[in-house]
Write an enzyme that holds these catalytic residues in place. Structure first.
Site, short mmCIF file in Angstrom:
data_model
loop_
_atom_site.label_atom_id
_atom_site.label_comp_id
_atom_site.label_asym_id
_atom_site.label_seq_id
_atom_site.Cartn_x
_atom_site.Cartn_y
_atom_site.Cartn_z
N LEU A 53 4.15 -50.22 35.93
CA LEU A 53 2.92 -49.05 35.89
C LEU A 53 3.37 -48.49 37.36
O LEU A 53 2.71 -47.39 37.50
CB LEU A 53 1.76 -49.82 35.98
CG LEU A 53 1.40 -50.80 34.75
CD1 LEU A 53 0.05 -51.16 34.83
CD2 LEU A 53 1.53 -50.00 33.48
N TYR A 103 7.40 -33.43 38.02
CA TYR A 103 6.96 -34.75 37.61
C TYR A 103 7.33 -35.20 36.15
O TYR A 103 8.03 -36.32 36.05
CB TYR A 103 5.33 -34.49 37.25
CG TYR A 103 4.77 -35.63 36.76
CD1 TYR A 103 4.71 -37.13 37.47
CD2 TYR A 103 4.01 -35.80 35.64
CE1 TYR A 103 4.03 -38.16 37.15
CE2 TYR A 103 3.28 -37.05 35.37
CZ TYR A 103 3.43 -37.96 35.83
OH TYR A 103 2.84 -39.07 35.55
N LYS A 107 9.80 -38.37 35.28
CA LYS A 107 9.32 -39.45 34.25
C LYS A 107 10.47 -39.66 33.10
O LYS A 107 10.84 -40.65 32.52
CB LYS A 107 7.81 -38.96 33.33
CG LYS A 107 6.88 -39.36 34.33
CD LYS A 107 6.60 -40.69 34.75
CE LYS A 107 5.21 -41.13 35.45
NZ LYS A 107 5.06 -42.50 35.54
N ASN A 132 -3.64 -38.02 29.55
CA ASN A 132 -4.68 -38.26 30.95
C ASN A 132 -5.51 -39.50 30.68
O ASN A 132 -6.32 -39.57 29.53
CB ASN A 132 -5.40 -37.09 31.08
CG ASN A 132 -4.56 -35.89 31.46
OD1 ASN A 132 -3.98 -35.83 32.57
ND2 ASN A 132 -4.44 -34.99 30.47
N PRO A 281 -56.24 -58.33 30.22
CA PRO A 281 -56.91 -59.03 29.56
C PRO A 281 -58.37 -58.50 28.71
O PRO A 281 -58.97 -57.83 29.53
CB PRO A 281 -57.41 -60.43 30.47
CG PRO A 281 -56.36 -60.06 31.30
CD PRO A 281 -55.98 -58.53 31.53
N GLY A 282 -58.30 -58.79 27.36
CA GLY A 282 -59.59 -58.15 26.53
C GLY A 282 -59.55 -56.75 26.33
O GLY A 282 -60.39 -56.23 25.53
#
Length: 369
Positions: A53, A103, A107, A132, A281-282
């Site tokens: 890589l 580039y 490659k 990408n 409560p209630g």
């Protein structure tokens, strides 16, 4: 299995290594720029598989493209030859390998070197031409518009878009790693040398920015992405990975009165709304019914009773609920209903409705149970 990963500290390398660690039978040789020639010699002697890589994609000088993408590949292959190690090799290339730029040329040179090596030694080589790649741990302000946009938007920094109609071809990091792991364990039945990762998302740059800004605003709108859209789902995960570490948390608007509170949590157009109701409560809340809207109630703390009465009838149905036993109650249309806290502590109920609340069309009719 002993696995050599070059470019181990890079974006793809980090993600791949973390996945490889999940298998305790893997022995991972991590090689990066700060590794030594001695380590490379040892790793190439012992490895059973190579993920190559390492590479250069944003150098200070263009000649570094060849040095990084061809030169080191040559060194790696010479070491493998020296040790007569015919371990399979995967190399990360780019769709730009077919382009006439520095580039792409570098490659393509790396690919050609691999093909020559395979012919000379009989070793299997796999050339991945990546689009990408986006996802967690990609470096912002380097060579990824998605990483830069995600970082800047999450950190309240501006972004620059020269042309929003630029088409982007994107692949997601987990899809990349899935493909590489499948290759490693021979779960990929295809034997072809040149490979691509699927799915490829073809989207415009402006659309990416629009989605990222919507993710940022979702804390205010309480929305979530369309999770049945693979790209949105993955881009949202990507975006969250760039949040500042002091901003993982955000406030919700609590509607508080003497009965307790009611707080909207999540709103979606196609999956409804989730809210949190706290009753003292209630206290009894509700006493209304709906024509079409339907709900689900889940008491997660405290104890109480949920009552129903079908409209234009007199019989009352009661369900006793408690956080000690989690049960979901469906609230059908046409039944007026309420919920009463019978305990001595606050009762907490998670409430789902099939649609976000619309004050212009509330579909909520007051009527005592």
């Amino acid at each position: 299995m002993k696995i050599l990963v070059t470019g181990a500290k890079g974006f793809i390398g980090q993600n791949l290594i973390e996945r490889l660690k999940e298998n305790k039978d893997h022995i991972i040789f991590s090689y990066d720029m700060d590794s030594t020639p001695k380590e490379l010699d040892q790793y190439t002697k012992e490895c059973d598989f190579v993920f190559h890589l390492a590479g250069v994609n944003r150098p200070k000088d263009e000649k570094e493209f060849i040095e990084g993408n061809f030169g080191f590949t040559s060194v790696l292959l010479e070491h493998l030859k020296k040790h007569k190690n015919k371990a399979p090799i995967m190399i990360s290339s780019s769709i730009q390998a077919v382009l006439d730029n520095p580039y792409g040329i570098s490659k393509k040179a790396g690919e050609d070197l691999m093909l020559k090596y395979a012919k000379e030694t009989g070793a299997k080589v796999y050339i991945y031409r990546f689009e990408n790649v986006f996802g967690k741990w990609a470096r912002p302000n380097y060579n990824s518009a998605v990483a830069t946009f995600s970082h800047n938007i999450a950190h309240d920094l501006p972004i620059t878009i020269n042309d929003p109609n630029v088409d982007m071809k994107l692949i997601y990091i987990d899809d990349v790693v899935d493909s590489l792991i499948s290759l490693l364990h021979k779960k990929d039945s295809e034997s072809k040398t040149f490979r691509r990762v699927l799915p490829v998302y073809e989207v415009k740059l402006g659309y990416i920015a629009e989605l990222l800004y919507s993710f940022k605003e979702s804390r205010k709108t309480l929305s979530v992405p369309k999770l049945d859209d693979g790209f949105q789902k993955k881009l949202y995960s990507n975006y969250l990975s760039y949040l500042p570490e002091n901003k993982f948390i955000y406030d919700l608007k609590m509607n508080v009165d003497n009965r307790g509170s009611f707080t909207e949590f999540i709103k979606t157009i196609d999956r409804g709304q989730v809210s949190i109701n706290i009753s003292k409560p209630g206290i009894t809340k509700g006493n209304h019914w709906h024509h079409t809207k339907n709900e689900k109630f889940l008491v997660v703390s405290g104890e109480g009773v949920i009552r129903f009465r079908k409209i234009n009838t007199t019989d009352v149905i009661e369900y006793y609920v408690s956080g000690e036993k989690l049960q979901v109650l469906d609230i059908p249309p046409g039944y007026t209903h309420n919920i009463e806290n019978l305990g001595t502590t606050d009762m907490v109920t998670v409430m789902w409705a099939n649609e976000p609340f619309d004050k212009n069309k509330p579909d909520t009719i007051y009527e005592e149970v």
